[in-house]
Design a protein around this motif. Structure first.
Motif, PDB file in Angstrom:
ATOM      1  N   ASN A   1       0.811  -1.215   0.000  1.00 31.83           N
ATOM      2  CA  ASN A   1       0.000   0.000   0.000  1.00 31.83           C
ATOM      3  C   ASN A   1       0.846   1.267   0.000  1.00 31.83           C
ATOM      4  OD1 ASN A   1      -2.423  -1.379  -0.129  1.00 31.83           O
ATOM      5  ND2 ASN A   1      -2.701  -1.446   2.082  1.00 31.83           N
ATOM      6  N   GLY A   2       1.891   1.249  -0.829  1.00 31.48           N
ATOM      7  CA  GLY A   2       2.682   2.449  -1.038  1.00 31.48           C
ATOM      8  C   GLY A   2       3.677   2.780   0.055  1.00 31.48           C
ATOM      9  N   LYS A   3       3.822   1.906   1.040  1.00 28.73           N
ATOM     10  CA  LYS A   3       4.753   2.145   2.139  1.00 28.73           C
ATOM     11  C   LYS A   3       5.656   0.931   2.339  1.00 28.73           C
ATOM     12  CE  LYS A   3       2.896   6.138   3.402  1.00 28.73           C
ATOM     13  NZ  LYS A   3       3.593   7.423   3.524  1.00 28.73           N
ATOM     14  N   SER A   4       6.863   1.179   2.819  1.00 30.44           N
ATOM     15  CA  SER A   4       7.808   0.115   3.150  1.00 30.44           C
ATOM     16  C   SER A   4       8.005   0.067   4.660  1.00 30.44           C
ATOM     17  CB  SER A   4       9.160   0.368   2.455  1.00 30.44           C
ATOM     18  OG  SER A   4       9.033   0.263   1.058  1.00 30.44           O
ATOM     19  N   PHE A   5       8.174  -1.145   5.191  1.00 27.60           N
ATOM     20  CA  PHE A   5       8.416  -1.312   6.623  1.00 27.60           C
ATOM     21  C   PHE A   5       9.627  -0.473   7.049  1.00 27.60           C
ATOM     22  CE2 PHE A   5      10.169  -3.309  10.392  1.00 27.60           C
ATOM     23  CZ  PHE A   5       9.039  -3.630  11.126  1.00 27.60           C
TER      24      PHE A   5
ATOM     25  N   CYS B   1       5.829 -10.691   2.462  1.00 28.39           N
ATOM     26  CA  CYS B   1       6.174 -11.458   1.267  1.00 28.39           C
ATOM     27  C   CYS B   1       7.230 -12.480   1.652  1.00 28.39           C
ATOM     28  CB  CYS B   1       6.695 -10.532   0.176  1.00 28.39           C
ATOM     29  SG  CYS B   1       7.340 -11.417  -1.277  1.00 28.39           S
ATOM     30  N   HIS B   2       7.064 -13.729   1.183  1.00 23.67           N
ATOM     31  CA  HIS B   2       8.008 -14.765   1.587  1.00 23.67           C
ATOM     32  C   HIS B   2       9.169 -14.939   0.611  1.00 23.67           C
ATOM     33  CE1 HIS B   2       9.394 -18.086   4.028  1.00 23.67           C
ATOM     34  NE2 HIS B   2       8.397 -17.846   4.866  1.00 23.67           N
ATOM     35  N   ILE B   3       9.327 -14.053  -0.347  1.00 24.10           N
ATOM     36  CA  ILE B   3      10.629 -13.916  -1.005  1.00 24.10           C
ATOM     37  C   ILE B   3      11.460 -13.099  -0.020  1.00 24.10           C
ATOM     38  CG2 ILE B   3      11.883 -12.968  -2.972  1.00 24.10           C
ATOM     39  CD1 ILE B   3       9.377 -13.411  -4.651  1.00 24.10           C
ATOM     40  N   LEU B   4      12.339 -13.754   0.689  1.00 24.86           N
ATOM     41  CA  LEU B   4      12.938 -13.151   1.881  1.00 24.86           C
ATOM     42  C   LEU B   4      13.752 -11.904   1.579  1.00 24.86           C
ATOM     43  CD1 LEU B   4      13.865 -16.357   3.899  1.00 24.86           C
ATOM     44  CD2 LEU B   4      11.812 -14.922   4.035  1.00 24.86           C
ATOM     45  N   SER B   5      14.279 -11.816   0.355  1.00 20.47           N
ATOM     46  CA  SER B   5      15.019 -10.606   0.000  1.00 20.47           C
ATOM     47  C   SER B   5      14.100  -9.407  -0.196  1.00 20.47           C
ATOM     48  CB  SER B   5      15.834 -10.841  -1.280  1.00 20.47           C
ATOM     49  OG  SER B   5      14.987 -11.234  -2.353  1.00 20.47           O
ATOM     50  N   HIS B   6      12.780  -9.635  -0.154  1.00 20.10           N
ATOM     51  CA  HIS B   6      11.810  -8.545  -0.219  1.00 20.10           C
ATOM     52  C   HIS B   6      11.371  -8.101   1.163  1.00 20.10           C
ATOM     53  CE1 HIS B   6      10.372  -9.919  -4.500  1.00 20.10           C
ATOM     54  NE2 HIS B   6      11.641  -9.540  -4.460  1.00 20.10           N
ATOM     55  N   ALA B   7      11.895  -8.767   2.206  1.00 15.60           N
ATOM     56  CA  ALA B   7      11.361  -8.539   3.542  1.00 15.60           C
ATOM     57  C   ALA B   7      12.417  -8.391   4.633  1.00 15.60           C
ATOM     58  CB  ALA B   7      10.413  -9.682   3.919  1.00 15.60           C
ATOM     59  N   GLU B   8      13.613  -8.960   4.452  1.00 14.11           N
ATOM     60  CA  GLU B   8      14.602  -8.931   5.528  1.00 14.11           C
ATOM     61  C   GLU B   8      16.009  -8.738   4.981  1.00 14.11           C
ATOM     62  OE1 GLU B   8      14.460 -12.195   8.216  1.00 14.11           O
ATOM     63  OE2 GLU B   8      12.309 -12.080   8.523  1.00 14.11           O
ATOM     64  N   GLY B   9      16.832  -8.064   5.781  1.00 14.88           N
ATOM     65  CA  GLY B   9      18.233  -7.866   5.436  1.00 14.88           C
ATOM     66  C   GLY B   9      19.080  -7.875   6.691  1.00 14.88           C
TER      67      GLY B   9
ATOM     68  N   MET C   1      14.049  -6.200   9.320  1.00 12.66           N
ATOM     69  CA  MET C   1      12.969  -6.214   8.346  1.00 12.66           C
ATOM     70  C   MET C   1      12.890  -4.891   7.583  1.00 12.66           C
ATOM     71  SD  MET C   1       9.888  -8.322  10.272  1.00 12.66           S
ATOM     72  CE  MET C   1       9.756  -7.171  11.644  1.00 12.66           C
ATOM     73  N   PHE C   2      12.443  -4.999   6.325  1.00 13.44           N
ATOM     74  CA  PHE C   2      12.227  -3.832   5.487  1.00 13.44           C
ATOM     75  C   PHE C   2      11.223  -4.217   4.415  1.00 13.44           C
ATOM     76  CE2 PHE C   2      15.150  -6.276   2.967  1.00 13.44           C
ATOM     77  CZ  PHE C   2      14.871  -5.957   1.649  1.00 13.44           C
ATOM     78  N   GLY C   3      10.834  -3.270   3.582  1.00 14.97           N
ATOM     79  CA  GLY C   3      10.050  -3.583   2.394  1.00 14.97           C
ATOM     80  C   GLY C   3       8.666  -4.108   2.661  1.00 14.97           C
ATOM     81  N   MET C   4       8.388  -5.310   2.168  1.00  7.49           N
ATOM     82  CA  MET C   4       7.035  -5.852   2.111  1.00  7.49           C
ATOM     83  C   MET C   4       6.673  -6.611   3.384  1.00  7.49           C
ATOM     84  SD  MET C   4       7.049  -7.053  -1.903  1.00  7.49           S
ATOM     85  CE  MET C   4       5.261  -7.066  -2.092  1.00  7.49           C
TER      86      MET C   4
END
Length: 286
Positions: A181-185, A263-271, A275-278
């Motif tokens: 919804n247009g925002k990233s964690f 999102c469970h494509i982990l590179s879209h969610a954690e680094g 956590m970041f992104g989706m």
């Protein structure tokens, strides 16, 4: 979490009802400053100054007019994706209309003949305009009731009614990037339920990649795909949403806690920094 940022998308847009009974929704496409996460401000392409654009609701049988004014620096058009419309209203230049030039206005008119979980988005230079923000949700029919009817006795809801209807627009490209919804964690919006309450979630993928959306608790009941109720709803804790797809899922809260939703494509969610992104969360209270 949630971190405060400027701008909120998915706000309900109420129509103007004319003397002819037509429900008119007015949209303006323009470029705005959009804060995706704290301190990260991009040039977002927005409908009515928000990303995603405003949510529009209508009923089967409604006569609808969507008036789009183009205040972008380039041409645009608008496709009503998943909505049954006359060919002339399909919003694809050069097939059905000329491009809407900067400063011009175009009206999309149709009668809602059937229920739909639809989305509206640009269909002109779409690989730039859509991921930059030109997309939103258009719902026809009472999907809170339809989803619960499809769920039947498969969910352990306290009163047989859905307390919330959530539009979750997925993105992974453009100026907005990996976002819900247009925002990233940590700027995404968490959702709240009490044990025994239910929310109906419509996943919309406006990005370039498939996103397997996973909620840690509870398991969701998938009741519709692309606005068509399934003959046999099924449970899944991870739902893969391909570009252009809409999946409708019923979640009934069972256990109290703060449950990750991502999102469970982990590179879209954690680094390395967390956590970041989706990523967002469902907060369940007793």
């Amino acid at each position: 979490f949630p971190a405060k940022t400027t701008g909120v998308g998915n706000q309900e847009l109420s129509p103007k009802v004319g003397t002819d009974g037509v429900k008119e929704f007015d949209l303006i496409a323009s470029i705005i400053d959009w804060e995706v996460e704290p301190g990260v401000v991009v040039k977002g392409w927005a409908y009515n100054g928000q990303i995603p654009g405003p949510v529009m609701h209508a009923n089967v049988g409604d006569k609808i007019r969507i008036v789009l004014k183009n205040e972008l620096p380039e041409s645009t058009s608008m496709h009503l994706h998943g909505i049954r419309v006359p060919n002339a209203m399909d919003g694809v230049d050069p097939y059905t209309q000329e491009p809407i030039l900067s400063g011009e206005t175009f009206s999309y008119e149709f009668t809602a003949t059937e229920s739909a979980v639809g989305m509206y988005h640009s269909h002109h230079n779409a690989q730039v305009q859509v991921p930059n923000g030109l997309a939103g949700a258009l719902i026809i029919g009472d999907w809170k009731e339809m989803a619960m009817s499809a769920a039947g006795t498969k969910v352990n809801d306290a009163d047989g009614k859905a307390e919330q209807e959530v539009m979750m627009v997925l993105n992974d490209a453009g100026n907005i990037g990996l976002s819900l919804n247009g925002k990233s964690f940590p700027a995404t919006t968490p959702y709240t339920l009490k044990v025994g309450e239910t929310m109906v979630v419509h996943y919309y993928n406006e990005g370039f990649m498939t996103h397997p959306m996973h909620m840690h608790q509870p398991t969701g009941l998938v009741v519709a795909r692309d606005g068509v109720v399934l003959d046999s709803p099924y449970f899944a804790d991870t739902i893969s949403v391909a570009p252009g797809e809409r999946w409708t899922v019923v979640y009934t809260a069972q256990d109290a806690g703060v449950w990750a939703w991502h999102c469970h494509i982990l590179s879209h969610a954690e680094g390395p920094q967390g956590m970041f992104g989706m990523v967002t969360a469902l907060i369940v209270t007793p």
